[in-house]
Design a protein around this motif. Structure first.
Motif, PDB file in Angstrom:
ATOM      1  N   SER A  20       6.779  15.969  69.100  1.00 22.93           N
ATOM      2  CA  SER A  20       5.927  16.109  67.923  1.00 22.93           C
ATOM      3  C   SER A  20       4.891  14.988  67.896  1.00 22.93           C
ATOM      4  O   SER A  20       5.239  13.808  67.901  1.00 22.93           O
ATOM      5  CB  SER A  20       6.830  16.029  66.686  1.00 22.93           C
ATOM      6  N   LYS A  44       3.519  18.985  65.471  1.00 23.11           N
ATOM      7  CA  LYS A  44       3.290  17.781  64.657  1.00 23.11           C
ATOM      8  C   LYS A  44       4.031  17.972  63.336  1.00 23.11           C
ATOM      9  O   LYS A  44       3.999  19.047  62.749  1.00 23.11           O
ATOM     10  CB  LYS A  44       1.781  17.647  64.434  1.00 23.11           C
ATOM     11  N   SER A  45       4.704  16.938  62.867  1.00 18.63           N
ATOM     12  CA  SER A  45       5.574  17.103  61.684  1.00 18.63           C
ATOM     13  C   SER A  45       4.802  17.400  60.412  1.00 18.63           C
ATOM     14  O   SER A  45       3.703  16.868  60.194  1.00 18.63           O
ATOM     15  CB  SER A  45       6.350  15.814  61.412  1.00 18.63           C
ATOM     16  N   ARG A 194      11.202   6.705  67.212  1.00 19.59           N
ATOM     17  CA  ARG A 194      10.576   5.405  67.517  1.00 19.59           C
ATOM     18  C   ARG A 194       9.868   4.917  66.258  1.00 19.59           C
ATOM     19  O   ARG A 194       8.829   5.450  65.882  1.00 19.59           O
ATOM     20  CB  ARG A 194       9.588   5.569  68.670  1.00 19.59           C
TER      21      ARG A 194
HETATM   22  C1  FMN Z   1       0.318   9.498  68.024  1.00 17.56           C
HETATM   23  C2  FMN Z   1       1.757   9.896  67.813  1.00 17.56           C
HETATM   24  C3  FMN Z   1       2.084  10.721  66.725  1.00 17.56           C
HETATM   25  C4  FMN Z   1       3.418  11.069  66.495  1.00 17.56           C
HETATM   26  N1  FMN Z   1       3.732  11.882  65.441  1.00 17.56           N
HETATM   27  C5  FMN Z   1       5.018  12.262  65.253  1.00 17.56           C
HETATM   28  C6  FMN Z   1       5.378  13.164  64.219  1.00 17.56           C
HETATM   29  O1  FMN Z   1       4.537  13.664  63.454  1.00 17.56           O
HETATM   30  N2  FMN Z   1       6.682  13.504  64.083  1.00 17.56           N
HETATM   31  C7  FMN Z   1       7.659  13.020  64.911  1.00 17.56           C
HETATM   32  O2  FMN Z   1       8.849  13.381  64.764  1.00 17.56           O
HETATM   33  N3  FMN Z   1       7.352  12.159  65.919  1.00 17.56           N
HETATM   34  C8  FMN Z   1       6.074  11.783  66.098  1.00 17.56           C
HETATM   35  N4  FMN Z   1       5.760  10.943  67.131  1.00 17.56           N
HETATM   36  C9  FMN Z   1       6.854  10.432  67.980  1.00 17.56           C
HETATM   37  C10 FMN Z   1       6.980  11.233  69.275  1.00 17.56           C
HETATM   38  O3  FMN Z   1       7.370  12.574  68.999  1.00 17.56           O
HETATM   39  C11 FMN Z   1       8.022  10.611  70.221  1.00 17.56           C
HETATM   40  O4  FMN Z   1       9.328  10.753  69.681  1.00 17.56           O
HETATM   41  C12 FMN Z   1       7.777   9.132  70.457  1.00 17.56           C
HETATM   42  O5  FMN Z   1       6.404   8.855  70.665  1.00 17.56           O
HETATM   43  C13 FMN Z   1       8.574   8.636  71.667  1.00 17.56           C
HETATM   44  O6  FMN Z   1       8.237   9.346  72.826  1.00 17.56           O
HETATM   45  P1  FMN Z   1       7.231   8.696  73.932  1.00 17.56           P
HETATM   46  O7  FMN Z   1       7.828   7.438  74.367  1.00 17.56           O
HETATM   47  O8  FMN Z   1       7.119   9.731  75.001  1.00 17.56           O
HETATM   48  O9  FMN Z   1       5.924   8.494  73.215  1.00 17.56           O
HETATM   49  C14 FMN Z   1       4.442  10.590  67.370  1.00 17.56           C
HETATM   50  C15 FMN Z   1       4.080   9.789  68.481  1.00 17.56           C
HETATM   51  C16 FMN Z   1       2.767   9.445  68.702  1.00 17.56           C
HETATM   52  C17 FMN Z   1       2.432   8.584  69.893  1.00 17.56           C
END
Ligand code: FMN
Length: 324
Positions: A20, A44-45, A194
């Motif tokens: 997301s 996206k949430s 995260r």
């Molecule tokens: C710009 C951005 C927006 C994000 N928006 C959401 C969100 O709306 N809902 C959610 O559950 N996680 C959101 N995340 C978290 C990601 O889904 C993911 O769990 C987190 O970035 C860790 O994965 P990665 O190390 O591959 O980035 C977002 C991450 C980023 C970088």
């Protein structure tokens, strides 16, 4: 090479899910993720507060974080709910991979009714981002855990599609809590949320935001937990945070994950990373004579011992005794 995997009873063509984030915020972006080879996407949430605002119950509740309420009200959240349903419906029309909406939540409320609407709009499953940082010194850990368990129980009672929960790592007994989620009938857990990083500017004496993007080093502790939890939970596990390449994906599959969710590397390096990850997994499988993911999934999980803590202690003793 067959890269298919099963995640929450859904057959995915491969284990790489786009997590997301902004890359899944429009139907066109979702289509781009599917065209790039994603196994599934998490939209996206939508925020619990957005749903409550539209239901008219936001201002009645004393539970909101004040700044979140201000943000929601100033952002003009009208139609957020119907827009989200349209995002889901149109994304389904443009792709044939599973599309999973995500609700960012922290407490029980009227928003729970919304799950049924997501199911009716074609959601393949629902992901709940249980965003609870246990920062309130008056609140016992059990209260936070019960909040999440209650949400899951209610959502499960309203829907017949799979339900997963994305959690943080701040639980006093994470294994026990995930087992309790299992008992509530959850279909998948996503390890781990995260939380936004903070940093300090030591000249201006200000708190500043850390990077929104993860670095590969952040995956190590996730790997530990996935390998410990996968043998003892009935629900499926998707790993997230710090997974930036094919080697990392293989490690998580070996640890027992059913799938991974990635975002940061796609922001930094583009959607082409998905194909590179597939290529790496396929080459590695060929090299090791595996024809399917099932053949090696969980091979390095900690199911050899009933007591991973003892294993960890022995490893620590081995490295620390005699260390200079
Ligand atoms: C710009 C951005 C927006 C994000 N928006 C959401 C969100 O709306 N809902 C959610 O559950 N996680 C959101 N995340 C978290 C990601 O889904 C993911 O769990 C987190 O970035 C860790 O994965 P990665 O190390 O591959 O980035 C977002 C991450 C980023 C970088």
């Amino acid at each position: 090479m067959n890269l298919s995997t099963v995640y929450m009873s859904m057959k995915l063509r491969n284990p790489v899910i786009v997590g997301s984030c902004g890359l899944t915020s429009t139907p066109e972006k979702v289509k781009s993720c599917a065209d790039a080879g994603a196994g599934a996407v998490i939209l996206k949430s939508i925020f619990e507060e957005q749903i409550e605002a539209e239901l008219g119950s936001l201002s009645d509740s004393g539970n909101w974080y004040p700044e979140a309420s201000d943000y929601i009200n100033s952002y003009g959240m009208e139609n957020a709910v119907s827009n989200y349903l349209t995002l889901l419906e149109n994304s389904r029309k443009l792709t044939d991979i599973p599309v999973i909406p995500s609700i960012h939540c922290f407490g029980k409320g009227n928003w729970i009714e919304y799950a049924k609407k997501l199911e009716n709009a074609g959601a393949s499953a629902i992901e709940l981002n249980a965003f609870i940082l246990p920062s309130d010194p008056r609140k016992k850990g059990r209260e936070n855990e019960n909040t999440i368990l209650d949400i899951v129980t209610d959502i499960k009672s309203q829907t017949s599609i799979p339900v997963s929960v994305k959690i943080g790592r701040y639980f006093s007994s994470l294994s026990c809590f995930v087992k309790e989620l299992d008992d509530c009938g959850v279909d998948g857990v996503i390890l781990f949320n995260r939380f936004n990083r903070i940093d300090f500017d030591i000249d201006k004496l200000e708190v500043i935001g850390g990077s929104s993007f993860s670095s590969p080093g952040e995956m190590e502790s996730v790997l530990r937990w996935v390998s410990m939890l996968s043998p003892v939970t009935a629900c499926d596990i998707a790993a997230t945070t710090g997974i930036h390449d094919g080697e990392a994906v293989i490690k998580f599959l070996l640890a027992g994950a059913n799938a991974v969710q990635i975002s940061s590397t796609l922001y930094k390096n583009g959607l082409g990373e998905i194909a590179k990850i597939h290529g790496f997994i396929a080459d590695w499988m060929r090299k090791h004579n595996y024809n399917s993911i099932e053949e090696f999934q969980g091979k390095l999980s900690q199911n050899k011992t009933n007591n991973p803590a003892e294993y960890q202690r022995v490893q620590f003793m081995k490295t620390s005794v005699g260390a200079v």
